[in-house]
Design an enzyme around this catalytic site. Structure first.
Site, PDB file in Angstrom:
ATOM      1  N   PRO A   5       0.731  -1.261   0.025  1.00 53.03           N
ATOM      2  CA  PRO A   5      -0.025  -0.032  -0.121  1.00 53.03           C
ATOM      3  C   PRO A   5       0.949   1.326  -0.082  1.00 53.03           C
ATOM      4  O   PRO A   5       1.896   1.330   0.516  1.00 53.03           O
ATOM      5  CB  PRO A   5      -0.962  -0.269   1.389  1.00 53.03           C
ATOM      6  N   GLU A   6       0.573   2.306  -0.974  1.00 52.25           N
ATOM      7  CA  GLU A   6       0.855   3.455  -0.875  1.00 52.25           C
ATOM      8  C   GLU A   6       0.312   4.576  -0.216  1.00 52.25           C
ATOM      9  O   GLU A   6      -0.752   4.379   0.346  1.00 52.25           O
ATOM     10  CB  GLU A   6       1.770   3.703  -2.326  1.00 52.25           C
TER      11      GLU A   6
END
Length: 274
Positions: A5-6
């Site tokens: 996840p960014e």
């Protein structure tokens, strides 16, 4: 396809937790194992249980849960972490249970255990080791063309590598780096120091636009990522370049893929020339 996840996924997660936790007293804080990627603080329950959540926030790819006791619980989702809201039952990989006095609950689920939980004093968050050397937030006022011009000046490293350097920009990752470079028309391998001021200005705006659109869409659906409400983010349906190897680009060219420093780079040679 990578599953880390960014920034948009973490921002979406924090926004999903806020209606459940913000302003609430924590009746139960129960770690269900001693460690994830690293040991869970042994005093997490003692310091968090009974506290009131005063704010939720994000720094780069880290989520922040602040309390009235002056502590902040820091979480990183790793490769497969996600929060579940008001679950009907606890699952094998639910590693932290949090219940509020209002009767709501959230659990941190992480099958691969590459995420982590930590505690730090709220007033000293800038000194938290992962934060100490970070660059500005890409959606904040300090990230502008003047700043990025100075950060790139004299640099021979590829622009994509510079964008993903957390000391230059906090929270930007591979997916949104590729997307921003495509939107700005910048070739990912071009040395940062050889990009003109006008194009750097367009790149700054592209970074902001891509991140804001991704947050609006609830992030991208990766292997294990889901929002706290269980819904999947749909920004992947808007990808301009990432994951679209050999597909047509909007300019009429063809999206290509190469591997840079172990990461896939997607770009269009026809429109990303600068």
């Amino acid at each position: 396809m990578p599953a880390m996840p960014e920034l948009p996924e973490v921002e979406t997660t924090v926004r999903g937790l806020a209606p459940v936790l913000a302003g609430q007293r924590l009746a139960t804080v129960e770690p269900r194992r001693a460690d994830l990627r690293k040991a869970i603080p042994v005093d997490l329950r003692q310091r968090m249980q009974g506290a009131i959540v005063t704010a939720l926030g994000r720094r780069a790819k880290y989520g922040l849960v602040e309390t009235d006791r002056g502590d902040t619980m820091i979480f990183h989702l790793g490769m497969s972490g996600r929060w579940r809201v008001d679950p009907d039952e606890l699952l094998a990989h639910d590693h932290l249970l949090v219940e509020t006095e209002a009767g709501r609950s959230v659990v941190l689920n992480d099958p691969r255990r590459f995420g982590f939980l930590d505690l730090w004093r709220t007033g000293d968050l800038d000194a938290y080791p992962p934060f100490a050397a970070m660059g500005p937030e890409p959606l904040g006022p300090d990230f502008d063309a003047r700043y990025l011009c100075a950060a790139f000046e004299g640099r021979a490293a590829p622009v994509k590598a510079l964008l993903l350097d957390q000391r230059i920009v906090a929270g930007l990752g591979n997916i949104y780096g590729c997307e921003a470079l495509h939107l700005a028309g910048v070739e990912p391998g071009r040395p940062g120091g050889r990009i003109g001021k006008a194009r750097i200005g367009r790149l700054v705006e592209a970074v902001r636009a891509v991140l804001l659109a991704a947050i609006e869409a609830g992030g991208s659906t990766l292997r294990d990522y889901a929002r706290p409400d269980g819904e999947l983010g749909y920004f992947s349906k808007q990808w301009r370049a990432y994951g679209r190897e050999d597909e047509p680009c909007g300019c009429g060219g063809t999206v290509r893929r190469r591997v840079d420093s172990g990461r896939s780079t997607f770009w269009c040679p026809a429109c990303q020339r600068g």
